[in-house]
Design an enzyme around this catalytic site. Structure first.
Site, PDB file in Angstrom:
ATOM      1  N   GLY A  64       0.670  -0.817  -0.004  1.00  0.00           N
ATOM      2  CA  GLY A  64       0.710  -0.033   0.233  1.00  0.00           C
ATOM      3  C   GLY A  64       0.770   1.395   0.012  1.00  0.00           C
ATOM      4  CD  GLU A  81       6.648  -5.743  -2.300  1.00  0.00           C
ATOM      5  OE1 GLU A  81       7.341  -4.977  -3.497  1.00  0.00           O
ATOM      6  OE2 GLU A  81       7.922  -6.761  -1.958  1.00  0.00           O
TER       7      GLU A  81
HETATM    8  P1  NAP Z   1      -3.486   2.419   1.117  1.00  0.00           P
HETATM    9  O1  NAP Z   1      -4.055   3.713   2.000  1.00  0.00           O
HETATM   10  O2  NAP Z   1      -1.889   2.708   2.150  1.00  0.00           O
HETATM   11  O3  NAP Z   1      -4.683   1.206   1.459  1.00  0.00           O
HETATM   12  C1  NAP Z   1      -3.571   0.204   1.794  1.00  0.00           C
HETATM   13  C2  NAP Z   1      -4.218  -0.705   2.741  1.00  0.00           C
HETATM   14  O4  NAP Z   1      -4.222   0.034   3.389  1.00  0.00           O
HETATM   15  C3  NAP Z   1      -5.549  -1.006   2.528  1.00  0.00           C
HETATM   16  O5  NAP Z   1      -5.881  -2.461   2.434  1.00  0.00           O
HETATM   17  C4  NAP Z   1      -6.049   0.134   3.716  1.00  0.00           C
HETATM   18  O6  NAP Z   1      -7.004  -0.590   3.714  1.00  0.00           O
HETATM   19  C5  NAP Z   1      -5.444  -0.399   4.546  1.00  0.00           C
HETATM   20  N1  NAP Z   1      -5.029   1.248   5.458  1.00  0.00           N
HETATM   21  C6  NAP Z   1      -5.016   2.006   5.392  1.00  0.00           C
HETATM   22  N2  NAP Z   1      -4.639   2.447   6.555  1.00  0.00           N
HETATM   23  C7  NAP Z   1      -4.503   1.745   7.861  1.00  0.00           C
HETATM   24  C8  NAP Z   1      -3.740   2.195   8.899  1.00  0.00           C
HETATM   25  N3  NAP Z   1      -3.973   2.909   9.629  1.00  0.00           N
HETATM   26  N4  NAP Z   1      -3.611   1.020   9.890  1.00  0.00           N
HETATM   27  C9  NAP Z   1      -3.714  -0.446   8.470  1.00  0.00           C
HETATM   28  N5  NAP Z   1      -4.848  -0.642   7.381  1.00  0.00           N
HETATM   29  C10 NAP Z   1      -4.985   0.409   6.846  1.00  0.00           C
HETATM   30  O7  NAP Z   1      -2.924   2.040  -0.195  1.00  0.00           O
HETATM   31  P2  NAP Z   1      -3.826   2.515  -1.466  1.00  0.00           P
HETATM   32  O8  NAP Z   1      -4.432   3.686  -1.379  1.00  0.00           O
HETATM   33  O9  NAP Z   1      -4.970   0.547  -1.750  1.00  0.00           O
HETATM   34  O10 NAP Z   1      -3.165   1.756  -2.193  1.00  0.00           O
HETATM   35  C11 NAP Z   1      -2.424   2.314  -3.502  1.00  0.00           C
HETATM   36  C12 NAP Z   1      -0.461   3.250  -2.958  1.00  0.00           C
HETATM   37  O11 NAP Z   1      -0.318   1.278  -2.693  1.00  0.00           O
HETATM   38  C13 NAP Z   1      -0.367   3.404  -3.730  1.00  0.00           C
HETATM   39  O12 NAP Z   1       0.948   3.931  -2.859  1.00  0.00           O
HETATM   40  C14 NAP Z   1       1.287   2.536  -3.935  1.00  0.00           C
HETATM   41  O13 NAP Z   1       2.179   2.861  -5.064  1.00  0.00           O
HETATM   42  C15 NAP Z   1       1.099   1.305  -3.271  1.00  0.00           C
HETATM   43  N6  NAP Z   1       1.236  -0.541  -4.023  1.00  0.00           N
HETATM   44  C16 NAP Z   1       2.537  -0.273  -3.838  1.00  0.00           C
HETATM   45  C17 NAP Z   1       2.587  -2.552  -4.525  1.00  0.00           C
HETATM   46  C18 NAP Z   1       4.390  -2.325  -4.495  1.00  0.00           C
HETATM   47  O14 NAP Z   1       4.513  -3.531  -4.777  1.00  0.00           O
HETATM   48  N7  NAP Z   1       5.296  -1.805  -4.309  1.00  0.00           N
HETATM   49  C19 NAP Z   1       1.744  -2.348  -5.206  1.00  0.00           C
HETATM   50  C20 NAP Z   1       0.338  -2.145  -5.152  1.00  0.00           C
HETATM   51  C21 NAP Z   1      -0.288  -0.485  -4.315  1.00  0.00           C
HETATM   52  P3  NAP Z   1      -8.746   0.309   3.437  1.00  0.00           P
HETATM   53  O15 NAP Z   1      -8.968   0.690   1.760  1.00  0.00           O
HETATM   54  O16 NAP Z   1      -9.514   0.120   4.439  1.00  0.00           O
HETATM   55  O17 NAP Z   1      -8.413   1.776   3.485  1.00  0.00           O
END
Ligand code: NAP
Length: 745
Positions: free
Chosen positions: A490, A512
């Protein structure tokens, strides 16, 4: 046209959708409704008897789909056969549909509005009606229910006849109202409204859009009904949307993932779907292409995540002690089931994430490969024997499963991000508690169903679905002493929170995180190949990929040529619903994502960037009046390094072209961020290729190529893009710990 389209109406509680016999009707044709964001409340179908269906023009494939759908949802409805269409009873296909409907436990009714009330309010039951009812009796063996229309009066003689002949009469009239004029749509509609509110009415959710009066009548009545439904806070989908996106999906699921209770998507605890959260709360899942709700999920909290942790802890010894081969067999089976069900899984993915179906299918196949890969790797979890420096000692290193692992994943790859973690964790003998992204939990649940079928024992995987309690659930996972590791994909911001929260229990972290990938095009590059690769990387999943190109550094001597070729290709993109054949690119995940992209583009344009294509997003067009979360594919040139796009992950379909003069400058620019996930460059100079690849501060480099993801290669970043690697041999490291055994002899 309207009349044909409004036949066979399905009305759903306070929302409605109608099933057209041939081509779908667009109920948004009316200018006032055209721009409303849409959602349908198909979940209302879960209330038995909450709606009725009218068979009107006869059977259609959609009737079967609807029946499939109801079957999945375990909902019973009342199907009314229109008195006018008695002749259809002689159509064997129609008879078969009616019979199927009855056999599947739905109520069959006869529905008339002309013969006994509106047209001839005082005459006896028409002979047509009798013929219809006789025919129905022959097909289903019992008298149908007669639906007394919500307007006018059914003649006393007609009621007498119905009673004498064993009909149950469902009275839709609330009270006797003054019938003013057949074309008094308002009062007609009022009758339906009252009927809907009448607790005694047998089908509370029925609104019939079919009307055999003038086309205008049907249209006017339809619009009133729509307005009413909207005024109640419900939203509406077009027929085509409902059927394409939902019923079709459901019916295909019926064939393959029939046990998955998508009627009330659930959490997954102890190998069972749990349809209700203890809190009783649910959260909505939206189709990003329409902005419409497609399902709701239980909003679980700390209690449930603790339950899942304890189940995973309990399952750990048995799962960990299975032989590698036994675990491998289950993973392999899971891989095969994914491929067998690939189209269903892809549809679910497109449905909740929005990416085009072909792309979704690509993700499912890519995701499945992690199960295949780790099914093999499970058997190669080799330890070491160290040549001992002491005569009387033997030194051995074995690898053991980490324990219970908390898995948290994003919405952009709702399936592959999970299989990449599940595959490795399960292969080595860990058990897992998962929190999928709130936007896309259905793909996760579908995977679990297949995992269950593949033979996963109870408790090995638990899924906690939540939206409102994400922070609490995440914190609990991080702080639990029974959880040994966290595997998160995330954003960097959330990754840092999890890292801090896990400090007290000293957990192993696999992170990641976000990217901000540079893509350098040197003056000696093959421009065509570079353009294609840049487009693939930049616009896949509409730019919502962690390894998406975010900054395009093009040598100043080829900037114009590169920009023009890119513009020409991007201008041909077709944005739309992922289910539409012509769609090349889907929507963004949420309105917030659209606004973020808009902010980045506006920032660039204000500071002197030029849009070669796109960038013409009209912010005045408020979110509520747009349908779906689309942002036009955009190519910007004359970008400067202080602009937002240079420094933040845009995560949208926007390519910004910067220029450079020397190799050193390009490398410096590429490395000028705290992110370090992926980087790409194009050059034909072999020495330069080695030089630049080694100097790029990223975890993955694409040289003359941008399609770098593979289950056999280690995926992961440096700097603030994360810790650890996924996939490949290295992927197992995240879920194992080394144990050194010193044996005295
Ligand atoms: P995100 O906001 O960080 O959310 C990812 C996951 O974390 C979701 O399941 C989210 O739940 C959960 N989450 C959010 N706040 C949290 C907290 N305080 N405690 C525990 N869990 C929490 O990211 P996103 O917007 O979904 O995804 C996009 C990001 O992921 C981008 O920055 C992208 O580059 C990155 N990404 C990285 C990779 C890699 O392999 N490096 C692959 C794919 C994506 P909720 O949905 O309930 O908010």
């Amino acid at each position: 046209m309207i009349r044909t389209c409004l036949t066979a109406a399905v009305a759903v509680a306070l929302g409605l959708l109608s099933i057209a016999h041939s081509s779908p009707v667009n109920i948004f044709e009316k200018p006032t409704l055209q721009k409303r964001s849409s959602a349908h409340i198909i979940r209302e179908c879960t209330v038995p008897g909450s709606f009725a269906v009218t068979f009107d023009d006869g059977p259609s494939a959609w009737t079967h789909e609807l029946l499939d759908y109801l079957k999945i949802r375990g909902t019973k409805a009342t199907f009314f056969v229109n008195g006018l269409n008695y002749n259809l009873i002689t159509d064997p296909e129609f008879s078969a549909v009616v019979k199927r409907t009855f056999d599947e436990g739905h109520q069959i009714g006869s529905h008339t509005w002309g013969h006994m009330s509106l047209a001839q309010p005082t005459t006896d039951v028409s002979s047509q009606m009798r013929q219809l009812d006789d025919a129905l009796l022959k097909i289903i063996g019992v008298r149908p229910v007669y639906m007394r229309p919500p307007y006018g009066e059914t003649s006393p003689s007609a009621l007498q006849w119905l009673g004498d002949n064993g009909y149950k009469v469902v009275n839709w009239n609330v009270d006797s109202r003054d019938w003013q004029h057949p074309l008094d749509f308002k009062s007609d509609f009022e009758g339906y409204r009252l009927a809907l509110q009448n607790p005694a009415a047998s089908s509370k959710g029925y609104i019939s859009l079919q009307h055999d009066a003038e086309q205008a009548t049907a249209e006017a009545f339809g619009m009133l009904a729509i307005e009413y439904v909207l005024s109640k806070g419900a939203k509406i989908m077009t027929v085509g949307e409902c059927l394409n996106a939902n019923l079709r999906l459901m019916s295909s699921l019926n064939n393959t993932i029939g046990n998955l209770e998508l009627k009330d998507p659930a959490g997954f605890l102890n190998n069972k779907f749990v349809t209700n959260a203890r809190s009783g709360q649910r959260f909505s899942i939206f189709d990003p292409a329409r902005g419409s709700e497609i399902a709701t999920c239980p909003d679980m909290n700390v209690e449930e995540v603790e339950e899942a942790i304890q189940a995973a802890k309990k399952a750990l010894p048995e799962w960990g002690q299975k032989t590698a081969r036994e675990r491998s067999v289950i993973l392999r089976k899971w891989y095969e089931l994914m491929l067998e069900n690939e189209m269903d899984l892809a549809k679910i993915l497109t449905w909740e994430n929005g990416k085009p179906l072909a792309e979704a299918l690509g993700e499912i196949r890519y995701g499945a490969q992690f199960f295949e890969w780790f099914a093999e790797e499970a058997k190669r979890l080799y330890g070491e024997i160290i040549p001992s420096p002491a005569q009387n000692q033997r030194m051995i290193v074995i690898r053991q499963p980490l324990g219970v692992v908390g898995v948290i994943t994003p919405w952009n790859f709702p399936s592959a991000m999970l299989t990449r973690k599940f595959g490795a964790a399960l292969a080595v003998g860990c058990t897992v508690v998962t929190k999928p992204a709130a936007e896309t939990p259905l793909s996760c649940l579908a995977l679990c169903e297949l995992g269950r079928r593949a033979g996963l024992p109870e408790g090995v995987i638990g899924v906690v679905t939540t939206h409102a309690h994400t922070k609490a659930v995440g914190k609990h996972l991080c702080e639990s002493r029974d959880v040994s590791g966290i595997s998160f994909t995330g954003s960097t911001a959330v990754g840092k929170i999890l890292l801090k929260q896990s400090a007290d229990t000293v957990k192993k972290m696999s992170l990641e995180l976000g990217g901000n990938a540079p893509f350098i095009v040197f003056e000696d590059a093959d421009i065509d190949k570079a353009v294609d690769a840049a487009i693939l990387s930049k616009f896949r999943n509409s730019g919502q990929t962690c390894i998406s190109v975010n900054r395009l550094y093009v040598h100043s001597s080829i900037k114009d040529e590169f920009g023009e070729r890119m513009r020409a290709k991007v201008a041909k993109f077709n944005m739309g619903s992922g289910f539409d054949k012509g769609t090349t690119h889907g929507p963004l995940i949420t309105e917030a994502a659209v606004q973020k992209v808009h902010l980045h583009v506006e920032d660039a344009l204000k500071q002197g960037a030029k849009a070669l294509v796109g960038g013409d997003f009209d912010d005045k067009d408020s979110a509520a009046s747009r349908i779906g979360y689309f942002y036009p594919p955009t190519v910007l040139t004359d970008m400067k390094n202080h602009m937002r796009i240079a420094n933040e992950e845009t995560f949208g379909p926007v390519a910004g072209i910067f220029t450079f003069e020397t190799e050193e400058e390009a490398i410096e620019l590429a490395n000028s961020t705290r992110m370090g996930l992926a980087g790409y460059f194009f050059s034909k100079d072999m020495s330069r290729c080695w030089r630049v690849a080694e100097k790029m501060q990223v975890g993955m480099v694409g040289v003359n190529n941008s399609a770098i993801s593979s289950e056999v290669a280690p995926f992961g970043g440096v700097k603030e893009s994360g810790l650890g690697r996924e996939g490949a041999r290295q992927g197992l490291e995240e879920y194992t710990q080394y144990k050194y055994i010193n044996m005295g002899i």
